[in-house]
Scaffold this active site. Structure first.
Site, PDB file in Angstrom:
ATOM      1  N   GLU A  44       0.733  -1.120   0.018  1.00  0.00           N
ATOM      2  CA  GLU A  44       0.147   0.003  -0.042  1.00  0.00           C
ATOM      3  C   GLU A  44       0.765   1.107   0.054  1.00  0.00           C
ATOM      4  O   GLU A  44       0.489   2.290  -0.338  1.00  0.00           O
ATOM      5  CB  GLU A  44      -0.798   0.108   1.275  1.00  0.00           C
TER       6      GLU A  44
ATOM      7  N   HIS B 281      -9.587  -5.240  10.314  1.00  0.00           N
ATOM      8  CA  HIS B 281     -10.329  -4.758   8.929  1.00  0.00           C
ATOM      9  C   HIS B 281     -11.556  -3.862   9.126  1.00  0.00           C
ATOM     10  O   HIS B 281     -12.271  -4.111   8.111  1.00  0.00           O
ATOM     11  CB  HIS B 281     -10.688  -6.228   8.319  1.00  0.00           C
TER      12      HIS B 281
END
Lengths: 325, 380
Positions: free
Chosen positions: A60, A129
């Site tokens: 990322e 998450h």
């Protein structure tokens, strides 16, 4: 008007904007061959090829920063985070670089980039998450933040975000991806950022929400009408920064009672700022203190039994609304 | 406080009095790079210009140090003194298609790409005539019109950005490459490795230039990095890597040119480690004697000063004379002094400008499409 899902609406927005502007590319983990972890980009690889729909490694920081660098050069990358929770390993690229380069360069460099992906709880995936970082992003001058809650908004606001010359964080919701709604087909269907939407009119109480909490607010509004004869106005913020303060103040002045609902954790969540703005600008119009329902203030729980209670649900919102009436 | 420092007294003695190079085993090992094609194509005027650029950077920074000590400059001031041949040598081989991005020790790169001393000094002073209107400071110089993309404050944070510049060039089928400068400390940041992987995987025209000055702030390489040389880390990603001496401008030019050619002709990345040295602390406010000795610094100043070495070379080549060198030095001092005077005379930004330059949209109200509040200070 055709009825399509939130997922299809995003797909249409991406497809139309990639067709329209050669500078737009979509990159992220599994967006191309895999068709997107949540199938938002399904069919786009076949349509546009691997130069426009780009699979990245699980890196990322690198692909977010790469996209910022490309945006500095005039491209308009759309970066997909499989979950916004994963942006935390790219924090520097988003919160320092994308957000601040324009300022630090005295306005010499623009960063027209979109970071998008789901940011929600309620799917039993545990604390790592389930983050909802719209408050972090909105706390960072230089970033814009939107949380579309309907298929039409998903399309119109995504298109606006891609055409925007500033960095825009689009916070979607995995639970909304299958939500159906009417969505205009016009190429130039754009919903400008910073415009809230009155979902239903009412006179006794205002519920202000964003993202999937708007759906919960609507359910509670129905219950209150049916069971208690209370008329509730629901305002969907849609956009966190810019923020439609006028619409917020209008509904507060109309009903004089306000309940704020969001999936953010409460401390320094988006709604703390909304509550502050309401008391600052509409103090004399309030007949009761501003109340909030947020996610319960612990790391996101895994167990369905716990998480369903943790995020704002119908019963918790209803109970808080009753305190205001 | 004022005016006490000159980091290195640039030589004004005749060339015949210089120390013999065999005093330093490292220097004894270096070969002569002046006869390589990239350096043979330099004419006398260009060589003098390169020499002058290094001197200008040195004198600019010495003057900025005085201004810092006088309280004109706030925050951090990371000086490049000792490393000048890296920026000047690298930039001297870039074409108009190539791009530069670097970390927070950015004054040398800024001046090398052609930013003028006035806008740089004024930025250090926080004045509105600064390159970033006083909003960036020492670590955040930018000149996109000169293909210079900053000036980045977080160690290693620019390594994905440089990748993105290279990506944009390739995606748009442009022929340039991006030189992404970084320090030795940045080689231990995760995004660098993520970037190396992508650079190799996607064949991006990026040249990572590790300016290894031996210290990650105050931590010596031997204490911060396992395995050496640092550039070898590129090997894990099948990236070309090599190590070069940064005190020899000719060597820097050759190394960078080869990497740029590779980037542009075969769209391949490189990792170059350029061994150099900084004479000053990490930032000038930092203590300098806790982690290295005065003798070590003195050794570099005496034997590896890139400006003195290049000056000696040019004199031996018959390109430069002592008189000419002294004139260039004086001109650089005068230019630096004038830039300080410019900065002092310049106005500070108005408080009314504080909220400019955040969003394109609020700076261009006639083209604004969104609505609502963009800022949340209590002014409403």
């Amino acid at each position: 008007m055709p009825e399509i899902t939130y997922r299809e609406a995003l797909n249409q927005a991406l497809s139309e904007e990639i067709s329209r502007d050669p500078n737009v590319v979509l990159m992220g983990e599994e967006v191309a061959q895999f068709k997107g972890s949540y199938k938002v980009s399904e069919g786009l690889l076949e349509k546009f090829g691997p130069d426009k729909i780009i699979d990245t490694p699980i890196s990322e920081a690198a692909f977010s920063g790469l996209a910022v660098g490309a945006a500095m050069m005039g491209m308009r990358p759309v970066v997909e985070f499989m979950f916004w929770s994963f942006c935390y390993v790219a924090f520097d690229q988003i919160f320092n670089n994308a957000a601040s380069i324009r300022y630090m360069s005295g306005g010499l460099i623009n960063v027209p980039i979109v970071f998008r992906g789901p940011a929600n709880g309620g799917t039993n995936v545990g604390a790592t998450h389930s983050h909802t970082p719209e408050n972090f992003a909105a706390n960072t001058p230089g970033l814009k933040v939107i949380c579309p809650s309907t298929p039409a908004d998903a399309k119109g606001m995504m298109k606006a975000a891609i055409r925007d010359n500033d960095p825009v964080c689009v916070m979607e919701n995995t639970i909304l991806y299958n939500l159906k709604g009417e969505v205009p087909e016009e190429e130039d269907f754009i919903i400008p950022l910073g415009k809230a939407r009155t979902v239903c009119q009412g006179n006794d109480l205002s519920i202000i929400a964003h993202g999937r909490s708007v759906m919960v607010a609507l359910q509670v509004a129905e219950t209150l009408q049916e069971k208690h004869g209370v008329s509730v106005e629901v305002l969907d913020l849609r956009s966190i920064r810019p923020l439609d303060l006028d619409a917020i103040l209008d509904t507060v002045r109309k009903t004089n009672r306000v309940l704020l609902v969001e999936e953010n954790k409460p401390f320094c969540g988006v709604d703390s700022q909304i509550a502050y703005l309401i008391q600052e600008h509409a103090f004399d119009h309030l007949d009761a203190p501003v109340k909030r329902v947020s996610a319960i203030d612990v790391p996101q729980a895994y167990s369905k039994a716990l998480e369903n209670f943790q995020i704002p649900n119908h019963d918790r919102v209803l109970a808080k609304a009753m305190e205001l009436l | 406080m004022e005016g006490i420092y000159h980091d290195a007294d640039l030589k004004d003695s005749p060339v015949s009095e210089k120390k013999t190079v065999v005093d330093s085993p490292d220097i004894a090992q270096t070969s002569d790079f002046s006869n390589l094609p990239i350096n043979l194509q330099l004419d006398s005027e260009e060589k003098i210009r390169l020499y002058s650029q290094m001197v200008r950077i040195r004198r600019f920074e010495e003057r900025s140090l005085r201004a810092y000590q006088q309280g004109h400059i706030g925050g951090f001031l990371h000086l490049y003194i000792g490393q000048e041949a890296v920026a000047v040598g690298s930039v001297s081989v870039m074409s108009e298609d190539d791009h530069v991005i670097t970390a927070y020790r950015d004054h040398g790169h800024a001046l090398a790409v052609g930013m003028d001393m006035d806008e740089c000094m004024a930025e250090l002073f926080g004045k509105r005539t600064g390159c970033s209107k006083g909003k960036g400071g020492s670590m955040h110089f930018f000149a996109p019109d000169k293909n210079f993309w900053g000036g980045h404050g977080i160690v290693g944070g620019q390594t994905p950005l440089g990748l993105g510049i290279a990506y944009a060039l390739k995606h748009r089928k442009k022929k340039g490459a991006c030189m992404c400068f970084m320090g030795d400390g940045a080689t231990n940041q995760g995004p660098f490795y993520e970037s190396l992987n992508l650079a190799s995987l996607w064949g991006l025209p990026v040249v990572y230039i590790i300016e290894n000055n031996g210290y990650s702030m105050g931590t010596a390489e031997s204490r911060h990095s396992a395995g050496e040389p640092l550039a070898r880390r590129g090997e894990a990603f099948d990236i070309n890597w090599s190590v070069h001496q940064g005190h020899d401008l000719y060597e820097v030019r050759d190394a960078i040119n080869n990497a740029l050619v590779l980037a542009k002709e075969s769209s391949s990345p490189s990792v170059l480690e350029i061994v150099t040295y900084r004479y000053r602390g990490h930032s000038v406010a930092d203590p300098d004697q806790t982690y290295r000795s005065k003798e070590e610094i003195e050794e570099y100043k005496q034997n590896k000063d890139p400006i003195n070495l290049f000056r000696d070379k040019l004199i031996s080549e018959g390109v430069l004379s002592d008189e000419k060198a002294n004139l260039l030095d004086q001109a650089a001092k005068d230019e630096a002094e004038a830039s300080a005077e410019f900065a002092i005379a310049s106005p500070f930004p108005e408080v009314s400008e504080l909220m400019d330059d955040v969003y394109w949209e609020t700076d261009n109200p006639d083209q604004k499409v969104s609505s609502g509040e963009m800022f949340f200070e209590s002014s409403r």
